[in-house]
Design a protein around this motif. Structure first.
Motif, short mmCIF file in Angstrom:
data_model
loop_
_atom_site.label_atom_id
_atom_site.label_comp_id
_atom_site.label_asym_id
_atom_site.label_seq_id
_atom_site.Cartn_x
_atom_site.Cartn_y
_atom_site.Cartn_z
N ASP A 288 -0.28 -32.03 101.05
CA ASP A 288 -1.43 -32.15 101.95
C ASP A 288 -1.00 -32.57 103.35
O ASP A 288 -1.73 -33.26 104.05
CB ASP A 288 -2.48 -33.14 101.38
N ASN A 289 0.18 -32.16 103.76
CA ASN A 289 0.63 -32.37 105.13
C ASN A 289 0.47 -31.07 105.92
O ASN A 289 0.74 -29.99 105.40
CB ASN A 289 2.10 -32.80 105.16
N ALA A 298 9.07 -34.71 102.73
CA ALA A 298 8.08 -35.80 102.64
C ALA A 298 8.18 -36.46 101.27
O ALA A 298 8.04 -35.80 100.24
CB ALA A 298 6.67 -35.25 102.85
N ILE A 299 8.43 -37.75 101.28
CA ILE A 299 8.55 -38.53 100.05
C ILE A 299 7.39 -39.51 100.00
O ILE A 299 7.23 -40.34 100.92
CB ILE A 299 9.90 -39.29 100.01
N SER A 301 4.41 -39.15 100.74
CA SER A 301 3.72 -39.07 102.04
C SER A 301 2.73 -37.91 102.00
O SER A 301 3.08 -36.80 101.58
CB SER A 301 4.72 -38.84 103.18
N SER A 302 1.50 -38.15 102.46
CA SER A 302 0.48 -37.11 102.42
C SER A 302 -0.53 -37.30 103.54
O SER A 302 -0.65 -38.40 104.11
CB SER A 302 -0.24 -37.12 101.06
N GLY A 303 -1.25 -36.23 103.84
CA GLY A 303 -2.32 -36.29 104.83
C GLY A 303 -1.84 -36.43 106.25
O GLY A 303 -2.62 -36.83 107.13
N ASN A 304 -0.59 -36.05 106.53
CA ASN A 304 -0.02 -36.25 107.86
C ASN A 304 -0.07 -34.96 108.70
O ASN A 304 0.03 -33.86 108.17
CB ASN A 304 1.44 -36.70 107.75
N MET A 305 -0.23 -35.13 110.00
CA MET A 305 -0.14 -34.04 110.98
C MET A 305 1.22 -34.17 111.66
O MET A 305 1.50 -35.18 112.32
CB MET A 305 -1.27 -34.18 112.00
N ILE A 316 10.22 -38.15 106.13
CA ILE A 316 9.29 -39.28 106.14
C ILE A 316 9.13 -39.81 104.72
O ILE A 316 9.24 -39.07 103.74
CB ILE A 316 7.92 -38.90 106.72
N GLN A 317 8.86 -41.09 104.62
CA GLN A 317 8.62 -41.72 103.33
C GLN A 317 7.51 -42.76 103.47
O GLN A 317 7.48 -43.53 104.44
CB GLN A 317 9.89 -42.39 102.78
#
Length: 358
Positions: A288-289, A298-299, A301-305, A316-317
């Motif tokens: 969901d990035n 992405a570890i 990690s979610s919902g990022n722009m 990223i973690q």
């Protein structure tokens, strides 16, 4: 000769997309979606489907003329209008209408922002055909394309229309950006649309509307009719354009007119006003990035722009709902909840590092 013309407004700074959008290179000139074209180029291509390139005018800040020429080589040099001062939408639209009227008194025109994203371009062009046809049948009509609201959004103005069975609706009134409770009431009522700032009309109708509602502004520009579309035009604008009132076209003519109509648009639309709105529009990966240009690991990690230069490797973690933007010498990492504060963040950064990063 085609009677269809377009005016693309491309003078904004887009500071809410800092650090990608800077005063020297605003967001409309960037490939914000990672599709290989800038927002301005996408807007031009969309309109060119039914409007000849020679009938498309670009109104922009005088600092961006070279950028427009570089990105839109098909646009005639004389159709790139350099605004010597920022005066909101009414003066630039009136100026464009007078220029087009001088070229072709029978013209119809669409006015469109340069930095919106429209999916379903076939539907857009079908809706545009409908609005042009309505204006031909109703010569004094001032048309706008309204967007079907998908949420009680408080960031947009709304258009209230009369409930009727026809495709084109008579506008009852324009409504200011509401609070959340009022926005929900608008949605529940079912006859409210988001105001996207896309307009269609004949040049005769819009010039008449300005003459009636804004006689001083109309006189200011009609004083220069002899030099419009000539090499002397820019000297006239340098002298007179800054004298125009700083006012939107909604306030200037639309809200007081009895000839305003709206077509509820069928296409998907996003004004790309913030990083959050870009996140909403982009496809997401399995975490969901939303990712533009980057190669991301992405570890947890979610919902990022996430947006960087093409091919940049990002690891990223433990990050959720962040905006991560790497542009030139600026790296910005902020929670999505802080996106409304980007102007303040930008100003603080400029104070510390200097105006060159702004």
């Amino acid at each position: 000769m085609s009677n269809k013309y377009a005016v693309i407004m491309a003078g904004g700074v887009g500071s809410r997309f800092w650090p990608v959008s800077k005063q020297s290179f605003p967001k409309q000139f960037h490939d914000m979606l990672g599709l290989g074209k800038s927002l301005l180029q996408m807007t031009f291509n969309r309109l060119q489907t039914q409007i000849p390139a020679e009938n498309i005018l670009i109104l922009t800040n005088e600092a961006y003329v070279d950028l427009v020429q570089e990105q839109l080589p098909a646009v005639l040099k004389e159709n790139i209008v350099a605004e010597p001062a920022m005066r909101n939408t009414a003066p630039c639209i009136l100026l464009a209408a007078l220029k087009i009227q001088k070229m072709n008194p029978a013209a119809q025109m669409i006015v469109a922002p340069s930095d919106h994203y429209i999916a379903d371009e076939d539907l857009f062009n079908e809706d545009l055909t409908t609005t042009f046809a309505f204006c031909e049948q109703n010569p004094q009509a001032l048309m706008t394309l309204g967007i079907q609201p998908t949420s009680p959004n408080t960031g947009y103005g709304y258009i209230e229309y009369n409930k009727e069975s026809t495709d084109v609706k008579k506008v009852a009134q324009f409504r200011e950006k509401p609070d959340l409770e009022t926005a929900q009431e608008f949605l529940d009522a079912g006859n409210f649309l988001w105001n996207a700032g896309i307009f269609v009309w004949s040049v005769e109708a819009v010039v008449h509307a300005f003459a009636k509602a804004q006689p001083n502004m109309t006189q200011l520009f009609t004083n220069g009719m002899d030099v419009l579309n000539t090499p002397q035009e820019q000297d006239f604008l340098e002298s007179e354009y800054p004298k125009a009132e700083n006012i939107s076209v909604d306030y200037a003519i639309m809200e007081g007119s009895k000839e305003v109509y709206v077509l509820p648009a069928r296409f998907s639309w996003n004004d790309l006003g913030t990083w959050g709105s870009l996140f909403d529009k982009l496809d997401k990966n399995e975490e969901d990035n939303a990712i533009v240009n980057s190669s991301v690991t992405a570890i947890d990690s979610s919902g990022n722009m996430i947006r960087t230069a093409t091919g940049k490797k990002v690891i990223i973690q433990g990050m959720e709902d962040y905006i991560i933007v790497d542009e030139d010498d600026v790296l910005m990492i902020i929670p999505k909840t802080a996106e409304q504060e980007i102007k303040e963040i930008r100003n603080a950064a400029m104070e510390k590092y200097g105006k060159e990063i702004g």
